[in-house]
Design a protein around this motif. Structure first.
Motif, mmCIF file in Angstrom:
data_model
loop_
_atom_site.group_PDB
_atom_site.id
_atom_site.type_symbol
_atom_site.label_atom_id
_atom_site.label_comp_id
_atom_site.label_asym_id
_atom_site.label_seq_id
_atom_site.Cartn_x
_atom_site.Cartn_y
_atom_site.Cartn_z
ATOM 1 N N ARG A 102 41.597 -55.105 -26.681
ATOM 2 C CA ARG A 102 40.439 -55.468 -25.993
ATOM 3 C C ARG A 102 40.337 -56.531 -24.754
ATOM 4 O O ARG A 102 39.851 -56.536 -23.815
ATOM 5 C CB ARG A 102 39.524 -56.140 -27.207
ATOM 6 C CG ARG A 102 38.878 -54.942 -27.970
ATOM 7 C CD ARG A 102 37.905 -55.336 -28.882
ATOM 8 N NE ARG A 102 38.405 -56.217 -30.055
ATOM 9 C CZ ARG A 102 39.012 -55.849 -31.343
ATOM 10 N NH1 ARG A 102 38.830 -54.735 -31.430
ATOM 11 N NH2 ARG A 102 39.319 -56.823 -31.878
ATOM 12 N N TRP A 103 41.551 -57.445 -25.233
ATOM 13 C CA TRP A 103 41.652 -58.268 -23.719
ATOM 14 C C TRP A 103 42.252 -57.641 -22.557
ATOM 15 O O TRP A 103 41.998 -58.047 -21.545
ATOM 16 C CB TRP A 103 42.660 -59.277 -24.321
ATOM 17 C CG TRP A 103 42.099 -60.467 -25.284
ATOM 18 C CD1 TRP A 103 40.944 -60.689 -25.518
ATOM 19 C CD2 TRP A 103 43.221 -61.080 -26.198
ATOM 20 N NE1 TRP A 103 40.792 -61.686 -26.404
ATOM 21 C CE2 TRP A 103 42.088 -61.880 -26.909
ATOM 22 C CE3 TRP A 103 44.464 -61.210 -26.549
ATOM 23 C CZ2 TRP A 103 42.319 -62.809 -28.039
ATOM 24 C CZ3 TRP A 103 44.644 -62.107 -27.480
ATOM 25 C CH2 TRP A 103 44.031 -62.806 -28.286
ATOM 26 N N SER A 104 42.765 -56.407 -22.850
ATOM 27 C CA SER A 104 43.208 -55.767 -21.698
ATOM 28 C C SER A 104 42.241 -54.725 -21.156
ATOM 29 O O SER A 104 42.627 -53.902 -20.456
ATOM 30 C CB SER A 104 44.682 -55.018 -21.945
ATOM 31 O OG SER A 104 44.448 -54.341 -23.228
ATOM 32 N N GLY A 105 41.079 -54.745 -21.848
ATOM 33 C CA GLY A 105 39.884 -53.836 -21.518
ATOM 34 C C GLY A 105 40.083 -52.579 -22.064
ATOM 35 O O GLY A 105 39.487 -51.619 -21.385
ATOM 36 N N ARG A 106 40.648 -52.257 -23.054
ATOM 37 C CA ARG A 106 40.977 -50.996 -23.525
ATOM 38 C C ARG A 106 40.217 -50.873 -24.813
ATOM 39 O O ARG A 106 40.151 -51.996 -25.577
ATOM 40 C CB ARG A 106 42.477 -50.735 -23.864
ATOM 41 C CG ARG A 106 43.208 -50.570 -22.392
ATOM 42 C CD ARG A 106 44.714 -50.558 -22.748
ATOM 43 N NE ARG A 106 45.104 -49.121 -23.370
ATOM 44 C CZ ARG A 106 46.518 -49.201 -23.805
ATOM 45 N NH1 ARG A 106 47.356 -50.147 -23.693
ATOM 46 N NH2 ARG A 106 46.869 -48.203 -24.544
ATOM 47 N N GLU A 107 40.005 -49.702 -25.380
ATOM 48 C CA GLU A 107 39.242 -49.557 -26.702
ATOM 49 C C GLU A 107 40.147 -49.557 -27.867
ATOM 50 O O GLU A 107 41.325 -48.973 -27.431
ATOM 51 C CB GLU A 107 38.405 -48.461 -26.660
ATOM 52 C CG GLU A 107 36.921 -48.295 -25.690
ATOM 53 C CD GLU A 107 36.017 -49.183 -26.135
ATOM 54 O OE1 GLU A 107 35.980 -49.471 -27.345
ATOM 55 O OE2 GLU A 107 35.628 -50.032 -25.173
ATOM 56 N N HIS A 108 39.990 -49.929 -28.892
ATOM 57 C CA HIS A 108 40.821 -49.806 -30.095
ATOM 58 C C HIS A 108 40.073 -48.951 -31.263
ATOM 59 O O HIS A 108 38.994 -49.549 -31.752
ATOM 60 C CB HIS A 108 41.294 -51.022 -30.524
ATOM 61 C CG HIS A 108 42.036 -51.218 -31.871
ATOM 62 N ND1 HIS A 108 43.283 -50.408 -31.860
ATOM 63 C CD2 HIS A 108 41.751 -51.751 -33.057
ATOM 64 C CE1 HIS A 108 43.773 -50.751 -33.035
ATOM 65 N NE2 HIS A 108 42.778 -51.483 -33.777
ATOM 66 N N ALA A 109 40.584 -48.041 -31.648
ATOM 67 C CA ALA A 109 39.927 -47.415 -32.897
ATOM 68 C C ALA A 109 40.760 -47.997 -34.228
ATOM 69 O O ALA A 109 41.974 -47.937 -34.148
ATOM 70 C CB ALA A 109 40.505 -45.890 -32.930
ATOM 71 N N ALA A 110 40.051 -48.603 -35.076
ATOM 72 C CA ALA A 110 40.610 -49.379 -36.259
ATOM 73 C C ALA A 110 41.288 -48.189 -37.083
ATOM 74 O O ALA A 110 41.284 -47.134 -37.133
ATOM 75 C CB ALA A 110 39.514 -49.811 -37.063
ATOM 76 N N TRP A 111 42.554 -48.789 -37.251
ATOM 77 C CA TRP A 111 43.419 -48.065 -38.030
ATOM 78 C C TRP A 111 43.038 -47.722 -39.702
ATOM 79 O O TRP A 111 42.364 -48.712 -40.263
ATOM 80 C CB TRP A 111 44.896 -48.719 -38.366
ATOM 81 C CG TRP A 111 45.723 -49.048 -37.095
ATOM 82 C CD1 TRP A 111 45.354 -48.102 -35.801
ATOM 83 C CD2 TRP A 111 46.714 -49.652 -36.783
ATOM 84 N NE1 TRP A 111 46.006 -48.770 -34.876
ATOM 85 C CE2 TRP A 111 47.133 -49.885 -35.216
ATOM 86 C CE3 TRP A 111 47.412 -50.655 -37.660
ATOM 87 C CZ2 TRP A 111 47.881 -50.311 -34.841
ATOM 88 C CZ3 TRP A 111 48.345 -51.332 -37.062
ATOM 89 C CH2 TRP A 111 48.810 -51.310 -35.588
ATOM 90 N N PRO A 112 43.445 -46.609 -40.434
ATOM 91 C CA PRO A 112 42.697 -46.281 -41.648
ATOM 92 C C PRO A 112 43.407 -47.225 -42.534
ATOM 93 O O PRO A 112 44.190 -46.179 -43.708
ATOM 94 C CB PRO A 112 42.751 -44.880 -41.825
ATOM 95 C CG PRO A 112 43.758 -44.505 -40.868
ATOM 96 C CD PRO A 112 43.833 -45.606 -39.783
ATOM 97 N N ILE A 113 43.638 -48.410 -42.640
ATOM 98 C CA ILE A 113 44.449 -49.029 -43.624
ATOM 99 C C ILE A 113 43.436 -49.588 -44.811
ATOM 100 O O ILE A 113 42.351 -50.181 -44.489
ATOM 101 C CB ILE A 113 45.089 -50.226 -42.945
ATOM 102 C CG1 ILE A 113 46.046 -49.919 -42.028
ATOM 103 C CG2 ILE A 113 45.747 -51.210 -43.924
ATOM 104 C CD1 ILE A 113 47.035 -50.817 -41.203
ATOM 105 N N VAL A 114 43.976 -49.367 -46.056
ATOM 106 C CA VAL A 114 43.351 -50.033 -47.231
ATOM 107 C C VAL A 114 43.999 -51.291 -47.602
ATOM 108 O O VAL A 114 44.901 -50.874 -48.211
ATOM 109 C CB VAL A 114 42.806 -48.902 -48.264
ATOM 110 C CG1 VAL A 114 42.012 -49.629 -49.498
ATOM 111 C CG2 VAL A 114 42.173 -47.694 -47.426
ATOM 112 N N LEU A 115 43.403 -52.348 -47.744
ATOM 113 C CA LEU A 115 43.968 -53.554 -48.295
ATOM 114 C C LEU A 115 44.262 -53.480 -49.909
ATOM 115 O O LEU A 115 43.252 -53.274 -50.757
ATOM 116 C CB LEU A 115 43.351 -54.624 -47.925
ATOM 117 C CG LEU A 115 43.961 -56.151 -48.154
ATOM 118 C CD1 LEU A 115 45.414 -56.237 -47.406
ATOM 119 C CD2 LEU A 115 42.942 -57.281 -48.096
ATOM 120 N N PRO A 116 45.464 -53.474 -50.063
ATOM 121 C CA PRO A 116 45.639 -53.512 -51.797
ATOM 122 C C PRO A 116 45.128 -54.636 -52.315
ATOM 123 O O PRO A 116 44.974 -55.698 -51.825
ATOM 124 C CB PRO A 116 47.141 -53.495 -51.917
ATOM 125 C CG PRO A 116 47.695 -52.986 -50.426
ATOM 126 C CD PRO A 116 46.742 -53.419 -49.561
#
Length: 458
Positions: A102-116
């Motif tokens: 985001r700081w570099s002006g690009r979009e980020h799709a959240a990784w599908p991580i489930v917190l144990p």
């Protein structure tokens, strides 16, 4: 499976206690019951993470064995770094990558991580054990003993953060002893008190604050009255939710003849930020003190260095709670407040107790808003509304009796352990009242959707 669920309270816990006492005179059989029950408890939340949990236990145990054989500190470093790497990968990697993009002006799709479930708690527990090995304050335990320590289900997912030397020696003692009935009675009452805190107070208070915070996150600016009501409700909710969990965990362990360290001591009676942290999540406070603050130099150095040590320690405490700038700011604010408190003490200044109390609780309230907000923008809207920047607005107070009761209990005490262990004496009316309260709370649980404990997300 949740502690505050009918299936746990009516089926799981009675069966585990029955089996535990049935084999109470056999150390190996008791150990088997605890480990099996703990793995089952964890698996009923999400079976996908059972292999992960076992792998984490096996990794740390292997590191400890290699340290015991070679006395090479590289093994302890591998163990500590490995545990931290797992915590970082699950909890922080996606957030940091998103920040950079985001700081570099690009979009980020959240990784599908489930917190144990309970990751932060059992990582801290294993790190403290590995550090103590290096300090000569621990021995290499058998795999079964180590697994029993790490997976002990009452405290596995949200604490208290228990040290190996507090728990492992107790596993050797049979629960069938002279104190058995006292342990069962006091432990059952602590369990009941914690259940009442969770389902009777915390979950109801959550219904008061969640809509306001959610609306603020969506861009709506609440009125001053609504913002203050939501802030106070959350301040009470997080206390009763987390202390309720701790009471239930400590109570269940006591019913098995095992004593866990207490985690809360009436924190909303504190008259300074330092006093607050001596009373709030006490096992985390001592972990931070013994494994971060003191190794950094603690207060055995110049004032500027001491202030830096406090700031670093509390900043780590903030980000431990979650990956977000609000948690980082929360830790930074508490670090600054603690550093200021140390400077105030060195100057030999004093403040009237009433003023100190109001100032402390005001600070805690404001920082809980930052902690609860989904992001800094939401926190800004809430704090701006509390400052009256957007008008009063109409405010309807729902559940005033619950809110008033919560304020009285939190502010006037006593703490749960004082009430149960020091003040309550065995009597038929206590048993009858406790039984009625338990039945009512079980019916209350069944009448609304289950609410996970707040600290499950950390």
């Amino acid at each position: 499976m949740l502690f505050a669920s009918q299936s746990f309270l009516i089926v799981f816990l009675p069966l585990v206690l029955g089996l535990y006492y049935a084999v109470g005179d056999s150390r190996a059989a008791r150990q088997g019951v605890i480990i099996a029950a703990s793995v089952l408890f964890y698996g009923l939340w999400d079976w996908r993470f059972v292999p992960f949990l076992l792998a984490m236990v096996g990794f740390s145990q292997t590191v400890a064995i290699m340290w015991g054989r070679t006395r090479r500190r590289i093994w302890l470093r591998v163990g500590i770094v490995g545990n931290l790497a797992v915590l970082f990968g699950f909890k922080y990697a996606d957030w940091l990558v998103g920040c950079v993009l985001r700081w570099s002006g690009r979009e980020h799709a959240a990784w599908p991580i489930v917190l144990p479930l309970g990751l932060s708690f059992f990582v801290f527990q294993k790190i403290s054990y590995l550090v103590d090995l290096g300090r000569g304050q621990a021995r290499v335990y058998r795999l079964a003993d180590f697994m029993e320590f790490v997976t002990f289900f009452p405290q596995m997912v949200a604490g208290p953060i228990v040290r190996h030397n507090e728990l492992v020696p107790q596993f050797d003692r049979s629960p069938r002893n002279a104190a058995m009935w006292e342990n069962l009675g006091c432990g059952g009452l602590l369990l009941l008190v914690g259940l009442g805190k969770k389902v009777g107070l915390a979950d109801t208070l959550g219904g008061l604050c969640a809509p306001v915070f959610d609306a603020a996150h969506a861009g709506h600016v609440p009125g001053m009255g609504a913002a203050w009501l939501a802030a106070v409700a959350y301040m009470l909710q997080i206390y009763f939710d987390f202390s309720g969990y701790s009471d239930m965990a400590i109570g269940m362990a006591l019913m098995m003849g095992i004593r866990l360290p207490f985690n809360f001591n009436a924190p909303y009676m504190a008259v300074s930020v330092r006093d607050f942290w001596r009373r709030w999540h006490m096992t985390l406070s001592r972990f931070l003190r013994d494994y971060i603050y003191i190794p950094l130099g603690g207060n055995r150095c110049a004032p500027v260095r001491q202030a830096a040590n406090v700031m670093v320690t509390m900043e780590l405490a903030g980000v431990w709670h979650g990956a977000g700038w609000n948690f980082a700011l929360w830790g930074l604010l508490h670090g600054a407040a603690l550093a200021a408190a140390h400077a105030w003490d060195r100057a030999g200044r004093a403040m009237p107790r009433s003023c100190a109390y109001v100032l402390t609780m005001g600070f805690v309230l404001v920082t809980w808003v930052v902690f609860r907000a989904a992001d800094l923008a939401t926190a800004g809207r809430m704090l701006g509304a509390m400052a009256g920047l957007h008008g009063m607005g109409a405010t309807a107070i729902h559940h005033p009796v619950v809110l008033g009761l919560a304020v009285v209990v939190a502010v006037m005490g006593p703490s749960s352990q004082q009430m149960i262990l020091d003040r309550v004496r065995p009597a038929p009316w206590v048993a009858v009242a406790a039984g009625i309260a338990f039945v009512l709370l079980v019916f209350l649980i069944g009448g609304r959707p289950p609410e996970p404990f707040i600290y499950f997300q950390f």
